[in-house]
Design an enzyme around this catalytic site. Structure first.
Site, PDB file in Angstrom:
ATOM      1  N   SER A  96      80.547  -9.553  16.483  1.00  0.00           N
ATOM      2  CA  SER A  96      81.055  -8.347  17.111  1.00  0.00           C
ATOM      3  C   SER A  96      82.236  -7.747  16.366  1.00  0.00           C
ATOM      4  CB  SER A  96      81.479  -8.649  18.544  1.00  0.00           C
ATOM      5  OG  SER A  96      82.640  -9.463  18.515  1.00  0.00           O
ATOM      6  N   LYS A  97      82.429  -6.503  16.640  1.00  0.00           N
ATOM      7  CA  LYS A  97      83.473  -5.697  16.047  1.00  0.00           C
ATOM      8  C   LYS A  97      84.870  -6.279  16.298  1.00  0.00           C
ATOM      9  CE  LYS A  97      83.904  -0.688  15.703  1.00  0.00           C
ATOM     10  NZ  LYS A  97      83.475   0.556  16.317  1.00  0.00           N
ATOM     11  N   ARG A  98      85.024  -6.874  17.452  1.00  0.00           N
ATOM     12  CA  ARG A  98      86.329  -7.427  17.827  1.00  0.00           C
ATOM     13  C   ARG A  98      86.839  -8.427  16.817  1.00  0.00           C
ATOM     14  NH1 ARG A  98      87.827  -6.705  23.436  1.00  0.00           N
ATOM     15  NH2 ARG A  98      89.633  -8.057  23.184  1.00  0.00           N
ATOM     16  N   GLN A  99      85.897  -9.230  16.292  1.00  0.00           N
ATOM     17  CA  GLN A  99      86.322 -10.352  15.460  1.00  0.00           C
ATOM     18  C   GLN A  99      86.003 -10.187  13.982  1.00  0.00           C
ATOM     19  OE1 GLN A  99      85.455 -14.270  17.051  1.00  0.00           O
ATOM     20  NE2 GLN A  99      85.035 -13.411  19.052  1.00  0.00           N
TER      21      GLN A  99
END
Length: 482
Positions: free
Chosen positions: A256-259
RNA sequence: GGCGCAUUGGUCUAGCGGUCCAGGACGCCGCCCUCUCACGGCGGAAAUCACGGGUUCAAAUCCCGUAUGCGCUACCA
Protein backbone atom coordinates in the site's frame (compact mmCIF):
# COMPACT_ATOMS: atom_id res chain seq x y z
CA UNK A 1 2.79 -27.10 -21.85
CA UNK A 2 0.86 -26.97 -25.08
CA UNK A 3 -1.99 -25.23 -23.29
CA UNK A 4 0.16 -22.15 -23.14
CA UNK A 5 1.42 -22.18 -26.71
CA UNK A 6 0.00 -19.47 -28.93
CA UNK A 7 -1.91 -18.21 -25.94
CA UNK A 8 -3.86 -14.98 -25.89
CA UNK A 9 -3.48 -13.16 -22.60
CA UNK A 10 -4.48 -9.76 -21.40
CA UNK A 11 -3.77 -7.11 -18.86
CA UNK A 12 -6.94 -5.28 -17.94
CA UNK A 13 -6.38 -2.33 -15.62
CA UNK A 14 -9.00 0.08 -14.38
CA UNK A 15 -8.15 3.67 -15.15
CA UNK A 16 -8.42 4.86 -11.58
CA UNK A 17 -4.96 6.46 -11.40
CA UNK A 18 -1.37 5.46 -11.89
CA UNK A 19 -0.12 1.96 -12.66
CA UNK A 20 0.36 0.15 -9.38
CA UNK A 21 3.58 -1.83 -9.05
CA UNK A 22 1.50 -4.92 -8.29
CA UNK A 23 -0.47 -4.29 -11.46
CA UNK A 24 2.82 -3.93 -13.29
CA UNK A 25 3.83 -7.36 -12.10
CA UNK A 26 0.52 -8.84 -13.26
CA UNK A 27 1.07 -7.16 -16.62
CA UNK A 28 4.62 -8.46 -16.74
CA UNK A 29 3.63 -12.06 -16.02
CA UNK A 30 0.99 -11.88 -18.72
CA UNK A 31 3.44 -10.36 -21.14
CA UNK A 32 6.16 -12.90 -20.35
CA UNK A 33 3.71 -15.75 -20.83
CA UNK A 34 2.71 -14.37 -24.21
CA UNK A 35 6.24 -13.67 -25.34
CA UNK A 36 7.65 -17.05 -24.48
CA UNK A 37 4.78 -18.97 -26.01
CA UNK A 38 4.42 -17.13 -29.29
CA UNK A 39 1.28 -15.70 -27.81
CA UNK A 40 -0.55 -12.41 -28.06
CA UNK A 41 -0.63 -9.81 -25.32
CA UNK A 42 -3.67 -7.57 -25.17
CA UNK A 43 -4.24 -4.37 -23.24
CA UNK A 44 -7.84 -3.75 -22.31
CA UNK A 45 -9.16 -0.86 -20.29
CA UNK A 46 -11.85 -1.76 -17.76
CA UNK A 47 -13.51 1.56 -17.15
CA UNK A 48 -16.88 0.31 -16.00
CA UNK A 49 -16.87 2.34 -12.82
CA UNK A 50 -17.68 5.90 -13.75
CA UNK A 51 -17.21 7.09 -10.17
CA UNK A 52 -13.63 5.99 -9.91
CA UNK A 53 -12.50 7.01 -13.36
CA UNK A 54 -9.56 9.36 -13.32
CA UNK A 55 -8.89 11.53 -16.31
CA UNK A 56 -5.57 10.90 -17.99
CA UNK A 57 -4.91 7.64 -16.24
CA UNK A 58 -5.25 5.52 -19.38
CA UNK A 59 -2.38 7.49 -20.87
CA UNK A 60 -0.40 7.25 -17.67
CA UNK A 61 -0.83 3.50 -17.42
CA UNK A 62 0.23 3.04 -21.02
CA UNK A 63 3.24 5.24 -20.50
CA UNK A 64 4.33 3.25 -17.46
CA UNK A 65 3.97 -0.02 -19.32
CA UNK A 66 6.01 1.32 -22.19
CA UNK A 67 8.65 2.57 -19.81
CA UNK A 68 8.97 -0.93 -18.44
CA UNK A 69 9.30 -2.26 -21.95
CA UNK A 70 5.97 -4.07 -21.85
CA UNK A 71 4.42 -3.68 -25.28
CA UNK A 72 1.04 -4.94 -26.42
CA UNK A 73 -0.16 -6.43 -29.66
CA UNK A 74 -3.75 -5.29 -29.39
CA UNK A 75 -5.05 -2.39 -27.39
CA UNK A 76 -6.95 0.88 -27.33
CA UNK A 77 -4.26 2.83 -29.16
CA UNK A 78 -3.19 0.28 -31.74
CA UNK A 79 -6.48 -1.50 -32.26
CA UNK A 80 -6.82 -5.13 -33.20
CA UNK A 81 -9.26 -7.64 -34.55
CA UNK A 82 -11.41 -7.77 -31.45
CA UNK A 83 -11.80 -4.13 -30.50
CA UNK A 84 -12.77 -1.75 -29.20
CA UNK A 85 -10.49 -2.37 -26.23
CA UNK A 86 -12.11 0.10 -23.90
CA UNK A 87 -15.09 -1.34 -22.09
CA UNK A 88 -17.12 1.85 -21.97
CA UNK A 89 -17.22 1.61 -25.76
CA UNK A 90 -18.70 -1.88 -25.63
CA UNK A 91 -21.82 -1.23 -23.60
CA UNK A 92 -24.20 -2.57 -26.23
CA UNK A 93 -22.30 -5.85 -26.37
CA UNK A 94 -22.69 -6.43 -22.65
CA UNK A 95 -26.35 -5.52 -22.71
CA UNK A 96 -27.05 -7.91 -25.51
CA UNK A 97 -25.35 -10.71 -23.64
CA UNK A 98 -26.88 -10.03 -20.29
CA UNK A 99 -30.39 -10.05 -21.70
CA UNK A 100 -29.65 -13.30 -23.42
CA UNK A 101 -29.02 -14.65 -19.93
CA UNK A 102 -32.27 -13.17 -18.68
CA UNK A 103 -34.13 -14.85 -21.50
CA UNK A 104 -32.47 -18.15 -20.74
CA UNK A 105 -33.46 -17.83 -17.12
CA UNK A 106 -29.87 -17.61 -15.87
CA UNK A 107 -30.20 -14.00 -14.79
CA UNK A 108 -33.00 -11.81 -13.50
CA UNK A 109 -34.19 -8.29 -12.89
CA UNK A 110 -33.68 -6.96 -9.39
CA UNK A 111 -35.46 -3.83 -8.26
CA UNK A 112 -34.14 -3.72 -4.71
CA UNK A 113 -33.11 -0.30 -3.50
CA UNK A 114 -29.77 0.46 -1.96
CA UNK A 115 -31.54 1.11 1.33
CA UNK A 116 -33.14 -2.30 1.38
CA UNK A 117 -29.83 -3.94 0.54
CA UNK A 118 -28.05 -2.07 3.31
CA UNK A 119 -30.68 -3.02 5.83
CA UNK A 120 -30.61 -6.61 4.71
CA UNK A 121 -26.85 -6.83 5.14
CA UNK A 122 -27.01 -5.22 8.54
CA UNK A 123 -29.51 -7.78 9.70
CA UNK A 124 -27.44 -10.60 8.30
CA UNK A 125 -24.40 -9.30 10.04
CA UNK A 126 -26.15 -8.92 13.37
CA UNK A 127 -27.31 -12.51 13.10
CA UNK A 128 -23.78 -13.63 12.32
CA UNK A 129 -24.75 -14.77 8.85
CA UNK A 130 -22.68 -14.15 5.79
CA UNK A 131 -23.79 -11.07 3.90
CA UNK A 132 -25.38 -12.04 0.63
CA UNK A 133 -28.22 -10.95 -1.52
CA UNK A 134 -31.36 -12.66 -0.23
CA UNK A 135 -32.66 -13.32 -3.74
CA UNK A 136 -35.70 -11.24 -3.03
CA UNK A 137 -36.31 -10.54 -6.71
CA UNK A 138 -35.27 -13.88 -8.08
CA UNK A 139 -38.78 -15.16 -8.55
CA UNK A 140 -40.77 -12.11 -9.57
CA UNK A 141 -43.56 -12.84 -12.02
CA UNK A 142 -43.39 -11.39 -15.48
CA UNK A 143 -46.31 -9.21 -14.50
CA UNK A 144 -44.46 -7.76 -11.53
CA UNK A 145 -41.42 -7.12 -13.66
CA UNK A 146 -43.42 -5.37 -16.36
CA UNK A 147 -45.15 -3.28 -13.76
CA UNK A 148 -41.88 -2.14 -12.20
CA UNK A 149 -40.39 -1.44 -15.58
CA UNK A 150 -43.42 0.60 -16.55
CA UNK A 151 -43.05 2.63 -13.36
CA UNK A 152 -39.44 3.32 -14.17
CA UNK A 153 -38.13 1.68 -11.04
CA UNK A 154 -34.38 1.39 -11.41
CA UNK A 155 -33.13 -2.14 -11.78
CA UNK A 156 -30.03 -4.23 -12.02
CA UNK A 157 -29.57 -7.63 -13.59
CA UNK A 158 -28.29 -10.36 -11.30
CA UNK A 159 -26.96 -13.77 -12.18
CA UNK A 160 -28.52 -16.86 -10.69
CA UNK A 161 -26.16 -18.98 -8.62
CA UNK A 162 -26.90 -22.50 -7.42
CA UNK A 163 -26.61 -21.86 -3.68
CA UNK A 164 -25.70 -25.44 -2.91
CA UNK A 165 -22.97 -27.83 -3.85
CA UNK A 166 -19.35 -27.10 -4.65
CA UNK A 167 -17.38 -25.95 -7.60
CA UNK A 168 -13.84 -27.07 -8.23
CA UNK A 169 -11.56 -25.68 -10.83
CA UNK A 170 -7.97 -25.95 -11.76
CA UNK A 171 -5.67 -23.00 -11.34
CA UNK A 172 -2.29 -23.10 -13.02
CA UNK A 173 -0.62 -21.77 -9.91
CA UNK A 174 -2.83 -23.09 -7.13
CA UNK A 175 -3.89 -26.37 -8.71
CA UNK A 176 -7.29 -27.53 -7.56
CA UNK A 177 -9.41 -24.94 -5.77
CA UNK A 178 -12.80 -25.82 -4.30
CA UNK A 179 -15.39 -23.27 -3.28
CA UNK A 180 -18.87 -23.98 -1.92
CA UNK A 181 -21.65 -22.37 -3.96
CA UNK A 182 -23.20 -21.40 -0.66
CA UNK A 183 -20.70 -18.55 -0.67
CA UNK A 184 -21.27 -17.46 -4.22
CA UNK A 185 -23.65 -14.54 -4.34
CA UNK A 186 -26.24 -13.67 -6.98
CA UNK A 187 -23.86 -11.12 -8.36
CA UNK A 188 -25.00 -7.97 -10.12
CA UNK A 189 -24.05 -8.20 -13.79
CA UNK A 190 -25.58 -5.03 -15.14
CA UNK A 191 -25.75 -1.93 -12.98
CA UNK A 192 -28.67 0.43 -12.95
CA UNK A 193 -26.68 2.94 -14.99
CA UNK A 194 -26.49 0.44 -17.82
CA UNK A 195 -22.83 -0.31 -17.24
CA UNK A 196 -21.70 -3.88 -16.70
CA UNK A 197 -19.91 -4.96 -13.56
CA UNK A 198 -16.42 -6.37 -13.78
CA UNK A 199 -17.75 -9.91 -13.75
CA UNK A 200 -19.94 -9.56 -16.82
CA UNK A 201 -17.66 -7.38 -18.88
CA UNK A 202 -14.65 -9.45 -18.05
CA UNK A 203 -16.16 -12.76 -19.06
CA UNK A 204 -17.79 -11.41 -22.20
CA UNK A 205 -14.64 -9.66 -23.33
CA UNK A 206 -12.31 -12.50 -22.48
CA UNK A 207 -14.46 -14.76 -24.61
CA UNK A 208 -14.94 -12.36 -27.48
CA UNK A 209 -11.27 -11.47 -27.48
CA UNK A 210 -10.42 -15.17 -27.47
CA UNK A 211 -8.40 -15.01 -24.28
CA UNK A 212 -6.98 -18.43 -23.46
CA UNK A 213 -5.37 -17.76 -20.09
CA UNK A 214 -6.54 -15.34 -17.45
CA UNK A 215 -3.59 -14.27 -15.33
CA UNK A 216 -4.64 -11.94 -12.54
CA UNK A 217 -4.19 -11.17 -8.87
CA UNK A 218 -5.24 -13.44 -6.05
CA UNK A 219 -7.97 -11.01 -5.03
CA UNK A 220 -10.03 -12.53 -7.86
CA UNK A 221 -9.79 -16.09 -6.73
CA UNK A 222 -13.08 -16.06 -4.83
CA UNK A 223 -15.01 -14.69 -7.77
CA UNK A 224 -13.71 -17.25 -10.23
CA UNK A 225 -16.79 -19.46 -9.60
CA UNK A 226 -19.04 -16.64 -10.81
CA UNK A 227 -17.01 -16.34 -13.94
CA UNK A 228 -17.01 -20.07 -14.54
CA UNK A 229 -20.75 -20.09 -14.08
CA UNK A 230 -21.12 -17.37 -16.68
CA UNK A 231 -19.05 -19.31 -19.17
CA UNK A 232 -21.35 -22.23 -18.55
CA UNK A 233 -24.51 -20.17 -19.04
CA UNK A 234 -23.15 -18.78 -22.29
CA UNK A 235 -22.00 -22.25 -23.33
CA UNK A 236 -18.49 -21.00 -23.84
CA UNK A 237 -15.27 -22.80 -23.11
CA UNK A 238 -13.64 -21.09 -20.14
CA UNK A 239 -10.01 -20.01 -20.33
CA UNK A 240 -7.28 -21.32 -18.06
CA UNK A 241 -6.83 -19.41 -14.83
CA UNK A 242 -3.72 -18.38 -12.96
CA UNK A 243 -4.13 -16.37 -9.78
CA UNK A 244 -0.95 -14.60 -8.78
CA UNK A 245 0.02 -14.11 -5.14
CA UNK A 246 -0.08 -10.55 -3.84
CA UNK A 247 2.74 -8.10 -3.23
CA UNK A 248 3.02 -7.13 0.42
CA UNK A 249 4.28 -4.38 2.70
CA UNK A 250 7.04 -5.13 5.19
CA UNK A 251 4.35 -5.98 7.77
CA UNK A 252 2.82 -8.44 5.30
CA UNK A 253 -0.31 -6.45 4.61
CA UNK A 254 -1.25 -5.83 1.00
CA UNK A 255 1.25 -3.49 -0.63
CA UNK A 256 0.00 0.00 0.00
CA UNK A 257 0.78 3.62 -0.53
CA UNK A 258 1.07 4.22 3.19
CA UNK A 259 4.20 2.15 3.50
CA UNK A 260 5.74 2.07 0.04
CA UNK A 261 6.06 3.80 -3.23
CA UNK A 262 3.39 2.03 -5.11
CA UNK A 263 3.19 3.55 -8.53
CA UNK A 264 5.53 2.68 -11.36
CA UNK A 265 6.05 6.35 -12.08
CA UNK A 266 7.35 6.82 -8.53
CA UNK A 267 10.13 4.40 -9.30
CA UNK A 268 10.92 6.14 -12.54
CA UNK A 269 11.00 9.45 -10.72
CA UNK A 270 13.29 8.06 -8.04
CA UNK A 271 15.92 7.07 -10.54
CA UNK A 272 15.29 3.39 -10.98
CA UNK A 273 16.06 1.74 -14.30
CA UNK A 274 13.18 -0.04 -16.01
CA UNK A 275 15.24 -3.16 -16.64
CA UNK A 276 16.12 -3.38 -12.97
CA UNK A 277 12.49 -2.95 -11.92
CA UNK A 278 11.41 -5.63 -14.38
CA UNK A 279 14.14 -8.00 -13.24
CA UNK A 280 13.20 -7.40 -9.63
CA UNK A 281 9.45 -7.81 -9.87
CA UNK A 282 9.83 -10.84 -12.14
CA UNK A 283 11.55 -12.52 -9.21
CA UNK A 284 8.71 -11.77 -6.83
CA UNK A 285 6.82 -15.02 -6.92
CA UNK A 286 8.79 -16.58 -9.71
CA UNK A 287 12.28 -17.90 -10.19
CA UNK A 288 13.90 -20.12 -12.78
CA UNK A 289 14.65 -22.88 -10.31
CA UNK A 290 18.33 -22.13 -9.96
CA UNK A 291 20.49 -19.50 -8.29
CA UNK A 292 20.58 -17.02 -11.12
CA UNK A 293 19.08 -13.64 -10.26
CA UNK A 294 20.24 -11.15 -12.82
CA UNK A 295 18.67 -11.53 -16.22
CA UNK A 296 18.29 -9.70 -19.43
CA UNK A 297 14.64 -9.41 -20.39
CA UNK A 298 15.16 -11.86 -23.23
CA UNK A 299 16.48 -14.39 -20.76
CA UNK A 300 13.48 -13.94 -18.50
CA UNK A 301 11.18 -14.42 -21.46
CA UNK A 302 12.97 -17.59 -22.40
CA UNK A 303 12.87 -19.09 -18.91
CA UNK A 304 9.57 -17.81 -17.62
CA UNK A 305 6.99 -20.39 -16.69
CA UNK A 306 3.73 -19.66 -14.93
CA UNK A 307 3.77 -23.13 -13.42
CA UNK A 308 6.90 -22.23 -11.51
CA UNK A 309 5.23 -19.34 -9.72
CA UNK A 310 4.92 -19.52 -5.96
CA UNK A 311 1.65 -19.45 -4.10
CA UNK A 312 2.38 -17.11 -1.24
CA UNK A 313 2.63 -13.34 -1.17
CA UNK A 314 5.97 -11.57 -1.40
CA UNK A 315 7.16 -8.63 0.63
CA UNK A 316 8.41 -5.88 -1.63
CA UNK A 317 11.94 -5.36 -0.35
CA UNK A 318 13.07 -1.97 -1.54
CA UNK A 319 16.63 -2.57 -0.31
CA UNK A 320 17.05 -5.46 -2.67
CA UNK A 321 15.62 -3.44 -5.53
CA UNK A 322 18.15 -0.70 -4.76
CA UNK A 323 20.98 -3.19 -4.81
CA UNK A 324 19.80 -4.59 -8.11
CA UNK A 325 19.35 -1.13 -9.56
CA UNK A 326 22.92 -0.29 -8.53
CA UNK A 327 24.07 -3.37 -10.39
CA UNK A 328 22.27 -2.22 -13.52
CA UNK A 329 23.76 1.26 -13.22
CA UNK A 330 27.27 -0.17 -12.97
CA UNK A 331 26.55 -2.38 -15.94
CA UNK A 332 25.44 0.67 -17.87
CA UNK A 333 28.56 2.52 -16.84
CA UNK A 334 30.65 -0.33 -18.17
CA UNK A 335 28.83 -0.92 -21.44
CA UNK A 336 27.03 2.28 -22.27
CA UNK A 337 28.49 5.29 -20.57
CA UNK A 338 26.58 7.62 -22.89
CA UNK A 339 23.34 5.98 -21.78
CA UNK A 340 24.17 6.51 -18.14
CA UNK A 341 25.33 10.05 -18.82
CA UNK A 342 22.03 10.80 -20.53
CA UNK A 343 20.03 9.59 -17.55
CA UNK A 344 22.17 11.67 -15.24
CA UNK A 345 21.83 14.63 -17.57
CA UNK A 346 18.05 14.41 -17.48
CA UNK A 347 18.06 14.20 -13.74
CA UNK A 348 20.43 17.15 -13.40
CA UNK A 349 18.37 19.24 -15.80
CA UNK A 350 15.06 18.35 -14.18
CA UNK A 351 16.44 19.39 -10.84
CA UNK A 352 18.00 22.58 -12.17
CA UNK A 353 21.59 21.71 -11.38
CA UNK A 354 22.55 22.32 -15.00
CA UNK A 355 20.88 23.69 -18.09
CA UNK A 356 20.41 22.04 -21.45
CA UNK A 357 23.62 23.46 -22.90
CA UNK A 358 25.84 21.90 -20.30
CA UNK A 359 28.80 20.12 -21.88
CA UNK A 360 28.01 16.46 -22.42
CA UNK A 361 31.66 15.52 -22.03
CA UNK A 362 31.50 16.83 -18.49
CA UNK A 363 28.39 14.81 -17.82
CA UNK A 364 30.20 11.72 -18.99
CA UNK A 365 32.90 12.53 -16.48
CA UNK A 366 30.24 12.75 -13.79
CA UNK A 367 28.92 9.38 -14.89
CA UNK A 368 32.39 7.89 -14.65
CA UNK A 369 32.95 9.51 -11.30
CA UNK A 370 29.70 8.55 -9.61
CA UNK A 371 28.59 5.45 -11.49
CA UNK A 372 30.03 2.96 -9.03
CA UNK A 373 28.73 4.66 -5.96
CA UNK A 374 25.05 5.14 -6.68
CA UNK A 375 22.08 2.82 -6.41
CA UNK A 376 19.72 5.11 -8.24
CA UNK A 377 20.24 7.91 -10.71
CA UNK A 378 18.94 10.36 -8.14
CA UNK A 379 21.80 9.48 -5.85
CA UNK A 380 24.01 11.77 -7.92
CA UNK A 381 22.35 14.52 -5.95
CA UNK A 382 24.70 13.66 -3.10
CA UNK A 383 27.56 14.65 -5.39
CA UNK A 384 26.11 17.84 -6.79
CA UNK A 385 27.49 20.10 -4.07
CA UNK A 386 30.89 18.63 -4.64
CA UNK A 387 30.67 18.90 -8.41
CA UNK A 388 28.95 22.24 -8.91
CA UNK A 389 29.77 24.41 -5.89
CA UNK A 390 32.86 26.51 -5.99
CA UNK A 391 33.08 26.65 -2.23
CA UNK A 392 34.30 23.82 -0.08
CA UNK A 393 31.88 22.68 2.58
CA UNK A 394 33.67 20.81 5.30
CA UNK A 395 31.72 17.75 6.21
CA UNK A 396 32.95 17.43 9.76
CA UNK A 397 35.28 18.69 12.48
CA UNK A 398 38.01 16.26 11.51
CA UNK A 399 38.07 17.43 7.93
CA UNK A 400 38.10 21.04 9.04
CA UNK A 401 40.97 20.44 11.44
CA UNK A 402 43.05 18.62 8.87
CA UNK A 403 42.44 21.36 6.32
CA UNK A 404 44.29 23.89 8.46
CA UNK A 405 47.05 21.56 9.62
CA UNK A 406 50.63 22.53 8.90
CA UNK A 407 50.99 19.96 6.12
CA UNK A 408 47.73 20.98 4.53
CA UNK A 409 48.75 24.62 4.40
CA UNK A 410 52.06 23.64 2.85
CA UNK A 411 50.39 21.45 0.22
CA UNK A 412 47.86 24.11 -0.52
CA UNK A 413 50.51 26.69 -1.21
CA UNK A 414 52.60 24.40 -3.41
CA UNK A 415 49.56 23.22 -5.30
CA UNK A 416 48.43 26.75 -6.06
CA UNK A 417 51.94 27.62 -7.27
CA UNK A 418 52.08 24.58 -9.51
CA UNK A 419 48.65 25.19 -10.99
CA UNK A 420 49.58 28.77 -11.73
CA UNK A 421 52.35 27.49 -13.95
CA UNK A 422 50.01 25.69 -16.34
CA UNK A 423 47.16 26.93 -18.49
CA UNK A 424 44.86 24.01 -17.92
CA UNK A 425 44.91 20.77 -16.00
CA UNK A 426 44.35 17.73 -18.14
CA UNK A 427 45.32 14.11 -18.56
CA UNK A 428 48.65 15.01 -20.07
CA UNK A 429 49.97 17.03 -17.17
CA UNK A 430 48.06 15.97 -14.11
CA UNK A 431 50.62 13.40 -13.07
CA UNK A 432 53.47 15.82 -13.43
CA UNK A 433 51.72 18.48 -11.37
CA UNK A 434 51.14 16.16 -8.46
CA UNK A 435 54.62 14.71 -8.73
CA UNK A 436 55.93 18.24 -8.32
CA UNK A 437 53.67 18.90 -5.37
CA UNK A 438 54.98 15.74 -3.79
CA UNK A 439 58.61 16.65 -4.36
CA UNK A 440 58.38 20.24 -3.26
CA UNK A 441 56.20 19.69 -0.22
CA UNK A 442 58.03 16.55 0.82
CA UNK A 443 54.71 14.92 1.62
CA UNK A 444 53.74 11.82 -0.27
CA UNK A 445 51.48 8.80 -0.57
CA UNK A 446 48.39 8.39 1.52
CA UNK A 447 48.88 11.54 3.48
CA UNK A 448 49.33 13.70 0.44
CA UNK A 449 46.25 12.45 -1.37
CA UNK A 450 44.16 12.40 1.72
CA UNK A 451 44.92 16.04 2.41
CA UNK A 452 44.37 17.06 -1.18
CA UNK A 453 41.03 15.33 -1.11
CA UNK A 454 39.97 17.19 1.98
CA UNK A 455 41.26 20.51 0.66
CA UNK A 456 39.30 20.33 -2.55
CA UNK A 457 36.25 18.36 -1.49
CA UNK A 458 35.88 19.10 2.19
CA UNK A 459 35.42 15.47 2.96
CA UNK A 460 37.48 12.38 3.63
CA UNK A 461 35.09 10.41 1.49
CA UNK A 462 34.11 10.72 -2.12
CA UNK A 463 34.66 9.62 -5.68
CA UNK A 464 37.97 8.75 -7.27
CA UNK A 465 40.35 11.61 -6.60
CA UNK A 466 42.08 11.63 -10.00
CA UNK A 467 38.72 11.79 -11.76
CA UNK A 468 37.49 14.49 -9.44
CA UNK A 469 40.57 16.60 -10.06
CA UNK A 470 40.17 16.35 -13.81
CA UNK A 471 36.49 17.18 -13.54
CA UNK A 472 37.06 20.31 -11.49
CA UNK A 473 39.97 21.41 -13.64
CA UNK A 474 42.47 24.11 -12.81
CA UNK A 475 39.88 26.79 -12.31
CA UNK A 476 37.66 24.72 -10.11
CA UNK A 477 40.44 23.59 -7.89
CA UNK A 478 41.90 27.07 -7.49
CA UNK A 479 38.53 28.45 -6.52
CA UNK A 480 38.22 25.78 -3.90
CA UNK A 481 41.66 26.39 -2.52
CA UNK A 482 41.09 30.12 -2.28
C1' G B 1 -18.51 -13.91 11.61
C1' G B 2 -18.50 -17.04 6.91
C1' C B 3 -15.56 -18.85 2.93
C1' G B 4 -10.94 -19.39 0.41
C1' C B 5 -5.68 -19.29 -0.08
C1' A B 6 -1.02 -19.39 2.06
C1' U B 7 3.14 -20.61 5.89
C1' U B 8 11.67 -22.58 4.56
C1' G B 9 16.81 -17.40 8.19
C1' G B 10 14.57 -10.13 9.05
C1' U B 11 13.38 -10.19 3.42
C1' C B 12 13.17 -12.64 -1.80
C1' U B 13 13.70 -17.69 -2.54
C1' A B 14 15.95 -23.18 -3.99
C1' G B 15 14.10 -27.73 -2.48
C1' C B 16 8.99 -31.63 -5.33
C1' G B 17 10.34 -38.91 0.07
C1' G B 18 16.70 -40.56 1.17
C1' U B 19 22.41 -36.78 -1.80
C1' C B 20 19.45 -31.31 3.44
C1' C B 21 21.81 -31.34 11.13
C1' A B 22 18.60 -27.21 4.34
C1' G B 23 21.53 -24.13 -1.02
C1' G B 24 21.63 -18.97 -3.34
C1' A B 25 20.56 -13.61 -3.00
C1' C B 26 19.42 -8.80 -0.28
C1' G B 27 20.47 -6.74 4.41
C1' C B 28 24.03 -7.17 8.64
C1' C B 29 29.26 -8.17 10.50
C1' G B 30 34.63 -9.12 9.52
C1' C B 31 38.94 -9.42 6.22
C1' C B 32 41.36 -8.13 1.45
C1' C B 33 41.79 -4.42 -2.52
C1' U B 34 42.37 1.05 -2.13
C1' C B 35 44.32 8.23 -0.95
C1' U B 36 38.74 7.85 1.28
C1' C B 37 33.65 6.19 0.67
C1' A B 38 31.89 3.01 -2.63
C1' C B 39 32.66 -0.96 -6.30
C1' G B 40 34.83 -5.77 -6.46
C1' G B 41 36.78 -10.35 -3.99
C1' C B 42 36.77 -13.63 0.25
C1' G B 43 34.61 -15.24 4.85
C1' G B 44 30.95 -15.11 9.06
C1' A B 45 26.52 -14.78 12.08
C1' A B 46 21.50 -15.73 11.02
C1' A B 47 16.08 -21.27 9.66
C1' U B 48 14.23 -26.55 15.96
C1' C B 49 11.83 -25.91 7.33
C1' A B 50 4.69 -22.16 11.84
C1' C B 51 2.98 -25.85 15.62
C1' G B 52 0.83 -30.82 16.84
C1' G B 53 -0.35 -35.49 15.18
C1' G B 54 -0.12 -39.31 11.55
C1' U B 55 1.72 -42.33 6.79
C1' U B 56 6.70 -44.43 5.74
C1' C B 57 12.58 -48.19 6.91
C1' A B 58 13.07 -42.70 5.79
C1' A B 59 9.38 -36.14 5.53
C1' A B 60 10.96 -29.34 4.71
C1' U B 61 8.91 -32.61 1.00
C1' C B 62 2.61 -36.91 1.49
C1' C B 63 -2.15 -36.78 4.84
C1' C B 64 -5.09 -34.65 8.94
C1' G B 65 -5.80 -31.01 12.64
C1' U B 66 -4.33 -26.25 15.17
C1' A B 67 -2.31 -21.41 14.98
C1' U B 68 -1.04 -17.21 12.40
C1' G B 69 -1.18 -14.10 8.09
C1' C B 70 -3.55 -12.50 3.87
C1' G B 71 -7.66 -12.22 0.42
C1' C B 72 -12.91 -12.17 -0.70
C1' U B 73 -17.56 -11.29 1.51
C1' A B 74 -20.33 -3.85 -3.09
C1' C B 75 -24.90 -1.54 -8.48
C1' C B 76 -15.29 -1.23 -6.90
C1' A B 77 -12.20 -3.37 -9.82
Amino acid sequence: MDDLKKCRVRFAPSPTGYLHIGGARTALFNWLTARNNCGTFILRIEDTDKERFVDGSIEQIMESLKWLGINWDEGPDCGGEYGPYIQSQRLEIYKKHVFQLVEQGDAYYCFCSAERLDKMREEQKSKGESTQYDRHCRNLTQKQIDENLKNNIPYVIRMKTPGTGNISFNDIIREEVTIPFENVDDQVLLKSDGFPTYHLANVVDDHLMKITIVIRGEEWLMSAPKHLLLYKYFKWTPPLFAHLPLLLNADRSKLSKRQNDVSVSDYKLKGFLPDAVVNFIALLGWNPGNDKEIFKVEEIIKMFDLRKCGKSGSVFDIDKLKWMNGLYIRELKKNNIDGLANLIRNYLIDNKFIDKDYDFGKIKQIAELTGNGIDSINDVSSFTKLLFDDAVNFSGEDAKTISVSENALKIKKVLIDELDKISELDKSNVNAVFKNVQNISGIKGKELYHIIRILISGSAEGPDLAGLILFLGKKGILKRLA
